[in-house]
Design a protein around this motif. Structure first.
Motif, PDB file in Angstrom:
ATOM      1  N   MET A   1      56.830  57.582  31.874  1.00 27.65           N
ATOM      2  CA  MET A   1      55.725  57.347  32.284  1.00 27.65           C
ATOM      3  C   MET A   1      55.318  55.533  32.743  1.00 27.65           C
ATOM      4  O   MET A   1      56.866  54.782  32.145  1.00 27.65           O
ATOM      5  CB  MET A   1      54.889  57.923  30.851  1.00 27.65           C
ATOM      6  CG  MET A   1      53.520  57.278  30.303  1.00 27.65           C
ATOM      7  SD  MET A   1      52.917  58.016  28.455  1.00 27.65           S
ATOM      8  CE  MET A   1      52.823  56.730  27.736  1.00 27.65           C
ATOM      9  N   THR A   2      54.646  55.509  33.192  1.00 24.75           N
ATOM     10  CA  THR A   2      54.050  53.887  33.049  1.00 24.75           C
ATOM     11  C   THR A   2      53.509  53.328  32.384  1.00 24.75           C
ATOM     12  O   THR A   2      52.221  53.696  32.288  1.00 24.75           O
ATOM     13  CB  THR A   2      53.704  54.468  34.650  1.00 24.75           C
ATOM     14  OG1 THR A   2      53.980  54.847  35.458  1.00 24.75           O
ATOM     15  CG2 THR A   2      53.421  52.803  35.159  1.00 24.75           C
ATOM     16  N   PRO A   3      54.074  52.190  31.516  1.00 21.36           N
ATOM     17  CA  PRO A   3      53.756  51.617  30.834  1.00 21.36           C
ATOM     18  C   PRO A   3      51.826  50.555  31.459  1.00 21.36           C
ATOM     19  O   PRO A   3      52.446  50.230  32.695  1.00 21.36           O
ATOM     20  CB  PRO A   3      54.231  50.432  29.965  1.00 21.36           C
ATOM     21  CG  PRO A   3      55.170  50.442  30.789  1.00 21.36           C
ATOM     22  CD  PRO A   3      55.429  51.846  31.891  1.00 21.36           C
ATOM     23  N   LEU A   4      51.434  50.619  30.851  1.00 20.87           N
ATOM     24  CA  LEU A   4      50.016  49.544  31.644  1.00 20.87           C
ATOM     25  C   LEU A   4      49.022  49.333  29.798  1.00 20.87           C
ATOM     26  O   LEU A   4      49.214  49.719  28.882  1.00 20.87           O
ATOM     27  CB  LEU A   4      48.790  50.818  32.026  1.00 20.87           C
ATOM     28  CG  LEU A   4      47.929  50.181  32.257  1.00 20.87           C
ATOM     29  CD1 LEU A   4      48.394  49.032  33.900  1.00 20.87           C
ATOM     30  CD2 LEU A   4      46.671  51.187  32.959  1.00 20.87           C
ATOM     31  N   ALA A   5      48.848  47.834  29.514  1.00 19.12           N
ATOM     32  CA  ALA A   5      48.464  47.676  28.797  1.00 19.12           C
ATOM     33  C   ALA A   5      46.727  47.813  28.095  1.00 19.12           C
ATOM     34  O   ALA A   5      46.051  48.546  29.156  1.00 19.12           O
ATOM     35  CB  ALA A   5      48.624  45.807  28.635  1.00 19.12           C
ATOM     36  N   LEU A  48      49.286  57.332  35.024  1.00 18.20           N
ATOM     37  CA  LEU A  48      50.652  56.899  34.198  1.00 18.20           C
ATOM     38  C   LEU A  48      51.646  57.584  34.625  1.00 18.20           C
ATOM     39  O   LEU A  48      52.701  57.166  33.847  1.00 18.20           O
ATOM     40  CB  LEU A  48      49.738  57.064  33.180  1.00 18.20           C
ATOM     41  CG  LEU A  48      48.921  56.338  32.872  1.00 18.20           C
ATOM     42  CD1 LEU A  48      47.992  55.640  31.500  1.00 18.20           C
ATOM     43  CD2 LEU A  48      49.270  53.996  33.417  1.00 18.20           C
ATOM     44  N   LYS A  49      52.166  58.583  35.250  1.00 17.48           N
ATOM     45  CA  LYS A  49      52.294  59.854  35.149  1.00 17.48           C
ATOM     46  C   LYS A  49      53.735  60.222  34.227  1.00 17.48           C
ATOM     47  O   LYS A  49      54.378  60.224  33.698  1.00 17.48           O
ATOM     48  CB  LYS A  49      53.939  59.102  36.130  1.00 17.48           C
ATOM     49  CG  LYS A  49      53.468  58.968  36.929  1.00 17.48           C
ATOM     50  CD  LYS A  49      54.421  57.852  37.754  1.00 17.48           C
ATOM     51  CE  LYS A  49      54.670  57.697  39.000  1.00 17.48           C
ATOM     52  NZ  LYS A  49      52.740  56.533  39.476  1.00 17.48           N
ATOM     53  N   ASP A  50      52.681  60.282  32.825  1.00 17.01           N
ATOM     54  CA  ASP A  50      52.713  61.457  31.142  1.00 17.01           C
ATOM     55  C   ASP A  50      52.377  62.848  31.540  1.00 17.01           C
ATOM     56  O   ASP A  50      51.094  63.256  31.372  1.00 17.01           O
ATOM     57  CB  ASP A  50      51.434  60.361  30.353  1.00 17.01           C
ATOM     58  CG  ASP A  50      51.705  61.389  28.672  1.00 17.01           C
ATOM     59  OD1 ASP A  50      53.027  62.169  28.854  1.00 17.01           O
ATOM     60  OD2 ASP A  50      50.997  60.895  28.281  1.00 17.01           O
ATOM     61  N   ILE A  51      53.297  63.021  31.766  1.00 13.63           N
ATOM     62  CA  ILE A  51      53.297  64.524  32.525  1.00 13.63           C
ATOM     63  C   ILE A  51      53.763  65.980  30.929  1.00 13.63           C
ATOM     64  O   ILE A  51      53.119  66.790  30.807  1.00 13.63           O
ATOM     65  CB  ILE A  51      54.821  64.605  33.357  1.00 13.63           C
ATOM     66  CG1 ILE A  51      54.818  64.160  34.861  1.00 13.63           C
ATOM     67  CG2 ILE A  51      54.628  66.339  33.474  1.00 13.63           C
ATOM     68  CD1 ILE A  51      53.956  63.827  35.500  1.00 13.63           C
ATOM     69  N   ALA A  52      54.117  64.885  29.760  1.00 12.79           N
ATOM     70  CA  ALA A  52      53.924  65.476  28.909  1.00 12.79           C
ATOM     71  C   ALA A  52      52.625  65.590  28.456  1.00 12.79           C
ATOM     72  O   ALA A  52      51.996  67.076  27.289  1.00 12.79           O
ATOM     73  CB  ALA A  52      54.868  65.027  28.262  1.00 12.79           C
ATOM     74  N   TYR A  53      51.763  64.935  28.955  1.00 12.84           N
ATOM     75  CA  TYR A  53      50.494  64.933  28.142  1.00 12.84           C
ATOM     76  C   TYR A  53      50.123  65.930  28.800  1.00 12.84           C
ATOM     77  O   TYR A  53      48.267  67.150  28.494  1.00 12.84           O
ATOM     78  CB  TYR A  53      49.966  63.850  28.716  1.00 12.84           C
ATOM     79  CG  TYR A  53      48.557  63.993  27.889  1.00 12.84           C
ATOM     80  CD1 TYR A  53      47.707  63.401  26.583  1.00 12.84           C
ATOM     81  CD2 TYR A  53      47.404  63.709  28.978  1.00 12.84           C
ATOM     82  CE1 TYR A  53      46.437  63.973  26.104  1.00 12.84           C
ATOM     83  CE2 TYR A  53      45.617  63.601  28.721  1.00 12.84           C
ATOM     84  CZ  TYR A  53      45.530  63.349  27.553  1.00 12.84           C
ATOM     85  OH  TYR A  53      44.117  64.091  26.552  1.00 12.84           O
ATOM     86  N   LEU A  54      49.774  65.917  30.096  1.00 10.25           N
ATOM     87  CA  LEU A  54      49.514  67.013  31.372  1.00 10.25           C
ATOM     88  C   LEU A  54      49.523  68.544  30.851  1.00 10.25           C
ATOM     89  O   LEU A  54      49.016  69.515  30.398  1.00 10.25           O
ATOM     90  CB  LEU A  54      49.345  66.801  32.321  1.00 10.25           C
ATOM     91  CG  LEU A  54      49.286  65.918  32.519  1.00 10.25           C
ATOM     92  CD1 LEU A  54      49.713  64.994  34.389  1.00 10.25           C
ATOM     93  CD2 LEU A  54      47.781  65.657  33.160  1.00 10.25           C
TER      94      LEU A  54
END
Length: 137
Positions: A1-5, A48-54
């Motif tokens: 996952m790509t972090p973002l503030a 954000l490439k959070d594939i688990a969330y999808l």
């Protein structure tokens, strides 16, 4: 996952910060309150490439068939450039179903692409889930 503030602009384009918009849903601390909020958080998950969330926000019946590899590849090979919500129907309050018509723009293979979809969302156990794409006609 790509972090973002948390104070960064939310990728969904709401004009809010990530921490006030999609961040709590993506952090799994507060589920999306409406069908549109879930759609926006799913767009942000692609960014954000959070594939688990999808996978987690896909209607439970369809989760076993979720193609992690293909979804990961699409998220990684695309540079997501914007989201426009065109219409919503139901998907709030006590409604069990809702639809959201949207366009997601992204760059892939140096070409600007638009993914337009009328999405069906369904609530179960107080949580919204993405069910499927519907025919617009």
């Amino acid at each position: 996952m790509t972090p973002l503030a948390a104070n960064a602009p939310c990728p969904c384009g709401s004009g809010q910060t990530l921490g006030l918009c999609c961040g709590p849903a993506l952090a799994r601390t507060t589920p999306a309150a409406t069908a549109e909020a879930l759609m926006r958080s799913r767009y942000s998950a692609y960014v954000l490439k959070d594939i688990a969330y999808l996978n987690e926000t896909l209607w439970p019946k369809f989760q076993p068939g979720f193609d992690v590899a293909a979804t990961t590849r699409w998220a990684e090979e695309s540079r997501w450039t914007g989201l426009t919500v065109l219409a919503t129907e139901k998907g709030t309050g006590a409604a069990r179903d809702g639809t959201v018509l949207f366009e997601a723009r992204y760059l892939a293979a140096a070409k600007l692409q638009t993914h337009r979809e009328l999405s069906l969302f369904r609530k179960s156990g107080g949580r919204w889930y993405y069910v499927e794409a519907l025919d617009e006609s």
